[in-house]
Write an enzyme that holds these catalytic residues in place. Structure first.
Site, PDB file in Angstrom:
ATOM      1  N   SER A 147     -83.250-109.304 -37.274  1.00 44.52           N
ATOM      2  CA  SER A 147     -84.231-109.722 -36.275  1.00 44.52           C
ATOM      3  C   SER A 147     -84.176-108.766 -35.090  1.00 44.52           C
ATOM      4  CB  SER A 147     -83.911-111.147 -35.805  1.00 44.52           C
ATOM      5  OG  SER A 147     -84.660-111.488 -34.658  1.00 44.52           O
ATOM      6  N   TYR A 160     -77.586-117.235 -32.666  1.00 42.63           N
ATOM      7  CA  TYR A 160     -78.456-116.804 -33.764  1.00 42.63           C
ATOM      8  C   TYR A 160     -78.633-115.286 -33.692  1.00 42.63           C
ATOM      9  CZ  TYR A 160     -82.803-115.899 -36.309  1.00 42.63           C
ATOM     10  OH  TYR A 160     -83.758-115.372 -37.152  1.00 42.63           O
TER      11      TYR A 160
END
Length: 255
Positions: A147, A160
């Site tokens: 990401s 995360y």
């Protein structure tokens, strides 16, 4: 409107995509299948698997659907074994499964949540590849889905982001370990309006703030992430390994 796919770079190849019944994973599975791959899709729930298989079937795309919670050792082994039983080999693995159970600062995150984030987002990818490695062909390709947040963890979902940072390092480490027969690369999407990232689009002001961070002034699509992933997995990227491609509309990420 869906773009017409002209290339058939995966004819005769077998691809596994984890967490692929919706969102980015579904887009990747669809793209690989449209380019000729025999694709195995998976997710935690049979209902989701069945619905995704039917959705693709309606488009003339036939895939094998298998239930697999990547944190479950037996289900991981079953995913690999069923693929080998049906196709006899594995050429591409896209490790897309991830969780983000809460949006809270890291120092307020419970230990059980920290464990779950690490287990699903990082550790499960390694364990899946331990099972798959004996079946990978020379010239096989592994893609981790990281990401943009791996470069700049967002305040409310910092842990995360840190797990996605770990995937950048895992890509480098496994690229060296699996060379020269297997290439290992990584894709780092920006914000894409999927169910997983629903908090981005739930509020118009929040959505606009994320759009404004990009040079293209919009969020991405699963199809755009899938196109970059298919490139990395294909022989068009045959001299690339250990690399991460950021697909984030020009959101500042690194030099």
């Amino acid at each position: 409107m869906e773009k017409k796919i002209a290339a058939r770079r995966f004819e005769g190849k077998v691809a596994i995509v984890t967490a692929s019944t919706q969102g980015i994973g579904f887009g990747i599975a669809q793209r690989l299948a449209l380019e000729g791959a025999s694709v195995v899709i998976s997710s935690r729930k049979q209902k989701n698997v069945d619905e995704a298989v039917e959705k693709l079937k309606a488009k003339g795309i036939y895939v094998l659907g298998i239930v697999c919670h990547v944190s479950d050792a037996q289900q991981r082994k079953n995913l690999i074994n069923k693929t080998i039983e049906k196709y006899g080999k594995i050429d591409v693995i896209v490790s897309n499964a991830a969780v983000n159970p809460v949006n809270v600062p890291m120092l307020q995150t419970k230990e059980s949540i920290l464990d779950k984030l690490w287990e699903t987002n990082v550790k499960a990818s390694i364990l899946l590849l331990q099972d798959a490695a004996p079946h990978l062909q020379k010239g096989s390709s592994i893609i981790f889905v990281s990401s943009y947040g791996g470069y700049h963890p967002q305040p409310s979902m910092a842990m995360y982001g840190v797990t996605k940072t770990a995937l950048l390092g895992l890509t480098k480490a496994l690229a060296a370990e699996m060379a020269p027969n297997v290439r290992v690369n990584c894709i780092a999407p920006g914000f894409v309006p999927t169910r997983f990232a629903a908090f981005v689009t739930a509020n118009e002001a929040t959505k606009k703030s994320f759009e404004d961070k990009t040079l293209l002034k919009r969020l991405g699509t699963p199809e755009e992430i899938a196109a970059a992933t298919a490139f990395l997995a294909s022989d068009d990227a045959s001299y690339m390994t250990g690399e991460t491609i950021i697909v984030a509309g020009g959101t500042p990420s690194r030099l």
